[in-house]
Design a protein around this motif. Structure first.
Motif, PDB file in Angstrom:
ATOM      1  N   THR A   1       0.829  -1.206   0.000  1.00 46.75           N
ATOM      2  CA  THR A   1       0.000   0.000   0.000  1.00 46.75           C
ATOM      3  C   THR A   1       0.863   1.255   0.000  1.00 46.75           C
ATOM      4  N   HIS A   2       1.924   1.269   0.821  1.00 41.35           N
ATOM      5  CA  HIS A   2       2.845   2.415   0.820  1.00 41.35           C
ATOM      6  C   HIS A   2       3.545   2.575  -0.529  1.00 41.35           C
TER       7      HIS A   2
ATOM      8  N   THR B   1      -9.971   6.305   0.895  1.00 42.33           N
ATOM      9  CA  THR B   1      -9.179   5.740   1.992  1.00 42.33           C
ATOM     10  C   THR B   1      -9.989   4.797   2.860  1.00 42.33           C
ATOM     11  N   GLN B   2     -11.290   4.643   2.553  1.00 44.41           N
ATOM     12  CA  GLN B   2     -12.184   3.886   3.422  1.00 44.41           C
ATOM     13  C   GLN B   2     -13.449   3.533   2.649  1.00 44.41           C
ATOM     14  N   PHE B   3     -14.387   2.872   3.322  1.00 43.30           N
ATOM     15  CA  PHE B   3     -15.591   2.395   2.656  1.00 43.30           C
ATOM     16  C   PHE B   3     -16.607   3.490   2.370  1.00 43.30           C
TER      17      PHE B   3
ATOM     18  N   GLU C   1      -6.523   9.996   7.684  1.00 37.43           N
ATOM     19  CA  GLU C   1      -5.167  10.321   8.106  1.00 37.43           C
ATOM     20  C   GLU C   1      -4.365   9.070   8.443  1.00 37.43           C
ATOM     21  N   ALA C   2      -5.041   8.021   8.948  1.00 37.17           N
ATOM     22  CA  ALA C   2      -4.347   6.798   9.337  1.00 37.17           C
ATOM     23  C   ALA C   2      -4.008   5.906   8.154  1.00 37.17           C
TER      24      ALA C   2
ATOM     25  N   GLY D   1     -12.859   1.355  10.619  1.00 35.26           N
ATOM     26  CA  GLY D   1     -12.003   1.960   9.604  1.00 35.26           C
ATOM     27  C   GLY D   1     -10.558   2.100  10.049  1.00 35.26           C
ATOM     28  N   LEU D   2     -10.330   2.415  11.319  1.00 38.58           N
ATOM     29  CA  LEU D   2      -8.969   2.532  11.832  1.00 38.58           C
ATOM     30  C   LEU D   2      -8.275   1.175  11.845  1.00 38.58           C
ATOM     31  N   ASP D   3      -9.006   0.124  12.191  1.00 37.02           N
ATOM     32  CA  ASP D   3      -8.444  -1.225  12.148  1.00 37.02           C
ATOM     33  C   ASP D   3      -8.048  -1.587  10.721  1.00 37.02           C
TER      34      ASP D   3
END
Length: 584
Positions: free
Chosen positions: A331-332, A353-355, A369-370, A523-525
């Motif tokens: 991913t990076h 960045t998320q769902f 941000e994470a 989402g953070l997980d």
């Protein structure tokens, strides 16, 4: 959810302009809610900055159209069909869902007449409409719903995982069915908007068997199945006994032919040449071409931008992608903006960045941000940690390079995307082999087989993919990350205690703020463990000849405006409510 009246005012008098619908959707998302139930369920959709033409004049009956779809499906029986967005155009023509989503993100009965929960959301009682029949003349009854459920819960069903908590359906009386759940589910009606809630004829199923019913489907929908020539075309004709006709729900067209045309440019050119009357795409570069071609008024564009987004999914049960360091590194290693540019989505498709998109009440800035940013040096560091680990999961000697296979469809734009991934990952030392796979096989490989250990493990390492929808967060996230052996839609095979705990929160409350907090923790997980690598939000398009009306606007029996082409994952229409202005 309360009972819906069976009659309503004139259809055209209540139809909202599609442009106003878009503003309402954006406003719902931006306001976040004043605490009302409507806002608690809001899907937060937004449309592209392209005119979605509203209908001109009253509906007209007659005429035939041909619709070009992105790809073929493996069949049409709920629970067996592995249909994605293109296939749902066919499914919603042959079948009616029991429940549908409104433009405001709430859920209302469609084929059902009403649905009500008990106090703790462990039981839902649904009333069916009187007098509804399947295309073969057999009646829709509560007992049929109960029998359908038993089939949908069989181990080989691809919706068995989504229905795992449903312990059974009981016919209380001929038109009343009670769904009993092993655990609370405050979002249960949302599950009935897709194949788990599309009733199919038991007479047809019993006569033809599962494979036969998958090839010759019988539903209650606005169109009747006529013929399917796999990888060529599928034809449906108007249901002359459609229950929704008196409610203004169509069908208006006499016949529809659906044609799978996998090549994106060919699909667009087929419309421009007059070979087809509509085409569906989720490819950003084709949307840009269509916008340019439509400038002279020769094409109507029906667009949608919601929560669905492009990504790559990692099979977290297959080495080396079972190690989060490798997933983080991959991913990076990629630049989202460049991947979006490869797909022609710059200015159309924002990074994801998320769902949930930024317009959704469930979007989290903390998750954004994470999420791992573009950092090739960090990628190399993480990969080296894995390579030098004596306990590395692939069993290779310390120092051995990392190799992965990447699968994607053979469409030219996706070939370029795959090559871009290969370049980014090769740049940090990963050996990447590319495989071109047709869409039906691509989906089936991701689902896998119930015979594997564990069941539905999937037959892939990394796939190009799309994830997310306008559905309720509990339904979306439970399907994506449910128990591997029971949930075929958990394509990444990723699970965690954090997700399990927060899914329980989503299942037991309709309070928006509590649900937003739970979604953020999930989402953070995911941002830390990256079972998916996101690219950009997926703008979707149905392009048509101008005479084809009401493609991006439709109504529920109550008269409420539907979610339009945001239905399912986008690029899906309710063709029963479309018509030709030049039908005569």
């Amino acid at each position: 959810m309360t009972s819906i009246p069976g009659a309503r005012p004139n259809r055209s008098a209540r139809r909202l302009a599609v442009g106003l619908t878009a503003l309402a959707l954006a406003a719902t998302a931006a306001c976040g809610g004043s605490g009302g139930d409507d806002e608690e369920e809001a899907g937060g959709a937004a449309t592209l900055a392209t005119d979605n033409p509203e209908p001109t004049g009253e509906p007209q009956e007659g005429g035939s159209i041909t619709v070009a779809l992105e790809g073929e499906s493996n069949g049409w029986l709920p629970g067996t069909s592995a249909a994605a967005a293109p296939g749902y155009n066919v499914l919603y023509s042959i079948y009616d869902p029991l429940i549908m989503q409104t433009a405001e993100g709430t859920y209302e009965p469609y084929l059902a007449e009403s649905i009500e929960p008990n106090e703790d959301f462990t039981s839902w009682t649904m009333k069916l409409r009187e007098g509804v029949t399947f295309h073969d003349g057999s009646p829709l009854t509560a007992e049929v719903i109960a029998q359908n459920l038993a089939i949908l819960k069989e181990p080989t069903s691809n919706v068995a995982g989504a229905l795992a908590e449903v312990t059974g359906a009981t016919a209380v009386d001929p038109l009343t069915v009670r769904y009993d759940l092993a655990a609370p589910n405050a979002a249960f009606p949302a599950l009935l908007t897709t194949t788990p809630g599309m009733p199919f004829s038991m007479e047809n199923y019993n006569a033809l068997g599962k494979d036969g019913a998958n090839a010759e489907p019988v539903g209650t929908g606005p169109f009747v199945f006529e013929e399917w020539r796999r990888d060529d075309q599928l034809t449906v004709t108007a249901n002359e006994s459609y229950w929704g006709s008196d409610l203004g729900l169509g069908p208006y067209l006499d016949e529809i032919t659906f044609r799978p045309i996998p090549d994106e440019d060919s699909r667009l050119q087929s419309l421009l040449s007059g070979d087809v009357d509509a085409f569906q795409t989720l490819r950003q570069s084709v949307i840009r071409q269509a916008q340019e071609e439509a400038a002279d008024g020769g094409m109507a564009l029906h667009t949608f931008l919601g929560n669905n987004a492009g990504n790559s999914i990692f099979n977290t049960l297959v080495p080396p992608l079972d190690d989060p360091r490798v997933r983080q590194a991959l991913t990076h290693a990629v630049d989202q903006e460049q991947l979006i540019e490869v797909l022609g989505g710059t200015g159309i498709s924002p990074p994801q960045t998320q769902f949930f998109s930024e317009e959704s009440p469930y979007y989290s800035e903390a998750v954004a941000e994470a999420y791992p940013d573009y950092d090739p040096e960090k990628a190399e560091q993480l990969l080296q940690e894995y390579i030098d680990d004596p306990q590395r999961s692939d069993g290779l000697p310390v120092g051995s390079p990392i190799a992965i296979e990447y699968n994607c469809q053979p469409d030219p734009s996706l070939v370029e995307l795959s090559q871009a991934y290969q370049a980014f990952w090769s740049n940090v030392g990963v050996d990447v082999s590319l495989n071109a796979v047709d869409q039906a096989s691509h989906i089936q490989n991701a689902i896998g087989s119930p015979a594997t250990d564990p069941p539905f493990k999937g037959d892939f390492t990394a796939n190009c993919w799309r994830s997310g929808s306008q559905n309720d967060p509990y339904i979306v996230l439970r399907n994506e990350f449910g128990p591997v052996a029971k949930q075929p839609l958990n394509f990444t095979n990723y699970t965690s205690d954090v997700i399990d705990e927060q899914l329980q929160v989503l299942a037991t409350t309709q309070d928006l703020e509590t649900r937003k907090e739970a979604v953020e923790k999930i989402g953070l997980d995911l941002a830390e463990n990256v079972p998916q690598l996101w690219t950009g939000a997926t703008a979707t398009l149905i392009g048509t000849r101008p005479e084809l009306q009401n493609v991006s606007g439709w109504e529920l029996p109550s008269g409420a405006e539907g979610i339009g082409t945001g239905l399912f994952t986008g690029g899906t229409a309710l063709w029963g409510q479309t018509w030709l202005a030049d039908a005569e």
